[in-house]
Design a protein around this motif. Sequence first.
Motif, PDB file in Angstrom:
ATOM      1  N   VAL A 110     -55.278  23.281 -46.978  1.00 12.96           N
ATOM      2  CA  VAL A 110     -55.922  23.087 -45.438  1.00 12.96           C
ATOM      3  C   VAL A 110     -56.633  21.432 -45.282  1.00 12.96           C
ATOM      4  CG1 VAL A 110     -55.574  25.324 -44.277  1.00 12.96           C
ATOM      5  CG2 VAL A 110     -57.896  23.968 -45.913  1.00 12.96           C
ATOM      6  N   ASN A 111     -57.267  21.052 -46.578  1.00 11.61           N
ATOM      7  CA  ASN A 111     -57.793  19.866 -46.936  1.00 11.61           C
ATOM      8  C   ASN A 111     -56.938  18.969 -47.519  1.00 11.61           C
ATOM      9  OD1 ASN A 111     -59.157  17.763 -46.655  1.00 11.61           O
ATOM     10  ND2 ASN A 111     -60.628  18.489 -47.327  1.00 11.61           N
ATOM     11  N   PRO A 112     -56.015  17.864 -47.185  1.00 11.24           N
ATOM     12  CA  PRO A 112     -55.855  16.937 -48.637  1.00 11.24           C
ATOM     13  C   PRO A 112     -56.801  16.573 -49.423  1.00 11.24           C
ATOM     14  CG  PRO A 112     -54.837  16.827 -45.967  1.00 11.24           C
ATOM     15  CD  PRO A 112     -55.386  17.897 -46.009  1.00 11.24           C
ATOM     16  N   ALA A 113     -57.799  16.550 -48.798  1.00  7.93           N
ATOM     17  CA  ALA A 113     -58.857  15.454 -49.749  1.00  7.93           C
ATOM     18  C   ALA A 113     -59.526  16.602 -51.247  1.00  7.93           C
ATOM     19  CB  ALA A 113     -60.031  14.931 -48.971  1.00  7.93           C
ATOM     20  N   ARG A 114     -59.186  17.996 -50.839  1.00  7.68           N
ATOM     21  CA  ARG A 114     -60.159  18.614 -51.386  1.00  7.68           C
ATOM     22  C   ARG A 114     -59.976  20.173 -51.768  1.00  7.68           C
ATOM     23  NH1 ARG A 114     -66.683  17.036 -50.381  1.00  7.68           N
ATOM     24  NH2 ARG A 114     -66.617  18.212 -48.782  1.00  7.68           N
ATOM     25  N   PRO A 115     -60.241  21.024 -51.777  1.00  7.48           N
ATOM     26  CA  PRO A 115     -59.861  22.764 -51.902  1.00  7.48           C
ATOM     27  C   PRO A 115     -61.050  22.917 -51.129  1.00  7.48           C
ATOM     28  CG  PRO A 115     -59.956  21.940 -53.891  1.00  7.48           C
ATOM     29  CD  PRO A 115     -60.724  21.077 -54.058  1.00  7.48           C
ATOM     30  N   GLY A 116     -60.734  23.031 -49.923  1.00  5.10           N
ATOM     31  CA  GLY A 116     -61.742  23.855 -48.766  1.00  5.10           C
ATOM     32  C   GLY A 116     -61.258  22.924 -47.614  1.00  5.10           C
ATOM     33  N   ALA A 117     -62.125  23.895 -46.216  1.00  3.99           N
ATOM     34  CA  ALA A 117     -61.832  22.967 -45.413  1.00  3.99           C
ATOM     35  C   ALA A 117     -62.928  24.097 -44.089  1.00  3.99           C
ATOM     36  CB  ALA A 117     -60.530  22.924 -44.398  1.00  3.99           C
ATOM     37  N   ALA A 118     -62.840  23.543 -42.884  1.00  2.00           N
ATOM     38  CA  ALA A 118     -63.927  23.920 -41.800  1.00  2.00           C
ATOM     39  C   ALA A 118     -64.195  23.075 -40.721  1.00  2.00           C
ATOM     40  CB  ALA A 118     -65.106  23.761 -42.325  1.00  2.00           C
ATOM     41  N   TYR A 119     -64.152  23.629 -39.643  1.00  2.00           N
ATOM     42  CA  TYR A 119     -63.811  22.879 -38.289  1.00  2.00           C
ATOM     43  C   TYR A 119     -65.616  22.198 -38.051  1.00  2.00           C
ATOM     44  CZ  TYR A 119     -61.503  27.246 -37.366  1.00  2.00           C
ATOM     45  OH  TYR A 119     -59.892  28.313 -38.390  1.00  2.00           O
ATOM     46  N   GLY A 120     -64.909  21.081 -37.664  1.00  2.00           N
ATOM     47  CA  GLY A 120     -65.789  19.900 -37.504  1.00  2.00           C
ATOM     48  C   GLY A 120     -67.275  19.967 -38.273  1.00  2.00           C
TER      49      GLY A 120
END
Length: 408
Positions: free
Chosen positions: A124-134
């Motif tokens: 869900v995040n091309p930059a690194r593991p893990g993503a969040a809203y806003g």
Amino acid sequence: MAGNRGVAYIEPGKVEVHETDYQKLELLDGPGVNPANVGRKLNHGVILKVVTTNICGSDQHMVRGRTTAPPNLVLGHEILGEVVEKGSDVEFIEVGDICSVPFNIACGRCRNCKEGKTGICLNVNPARPGAAYGYVDMGGWVGGQAEYVTVPYADWNLLKFPDRDQALEKVLDLTMLSDIFPTGFHGAVTAGVKPGSTVYIAGAGPVGLAAAVGAQLLGAAVVIVSDLNEGRLAQARSFGCETVDVSKGSPQDQIEQILGVPEVDAAVDAVGFEARGHGEGAGKEAPATVLNSLMEITAAGGAIGIPGLYVTGDPGGIDEAAKVGALSLSLGTGWAKSISFTTGQCPVMRYNRGLMMAILHDKVQIAKAVNATTISLDEAPQGYAEFDSGAAKKYVIDPHGMVPQKAA
């Protein structure tokens, strides 16, 4: 077509409520969106009418200018909402459902998600593991301090409440399931709290108070909460915690007065990288203070849970090392005492259903413990300012006036 409004970060110390585009089942370009995510189709997602969305201490780090968050980023990762539109690939969530949104965005398909590590989803995040809203560097998913928000992978991510009327009646408790209640509980779990434990929690903000409630649910014999803010310490005492005022010095002596010994079985860091010194250094930023203190006061063989946020980029860090997240830790102390510690995002889905059931069956009153206080979307900038000044409240934004008056 309907419009939308959201709370946007403008510059250090300033947020504003802006007109924004109505949400789509596609991730469009915008502030903080990873270029590789632009145009991502979200047929597996839904659009929510936001019922409640909370101001979090992690948001405050961005608003203070202590991260690399870009201007006009719409904030908000603590979300509870009603489904108003669903994508063609959504099977089990229906329009009209009221659901809690874990702040971790997870695909449900990758190796980490399948192992329950939803805080470090790989897709869900091309930059690194893990993503969040806003949130800065978390993939660019638009935040939920707004009237409407898009949630991807809806069948996987959303926690549907079993009864609409019951959910609205308990909405101020249930809104805590998106982040702070599971996060605080995770801190207590990873600290090894069990029946009869003595527990020390650094920080009496909402996450620290949620950790205290979590420790009580897990059967702790004594929960001690520390802070520099007497109003927040009073809030901790309101539901049965002991307290330590670290402005008076290192906590060992105060702990010994409570327990008869200067150490505890388990400890939780609910402060993070903007930690302040103790005693004579109280009020002065000293980012390693809490972690080093916890290694001193945790009994040999114990554990430390660290839900407090630490970052790799802090423009306001007190020195060059702190600006890249490098802290001077007494790791030798921890090694000599065989202390373990757990960091990182809470995998919300590991806990949220069980905590939901505790709320629905009146086993816990998390909203009362954290002093949930309802405000309108237009009052969000004032809420941010009051929270930053140390108000002993958890601000809950009610964009559509859906929080029942009797629960407010």
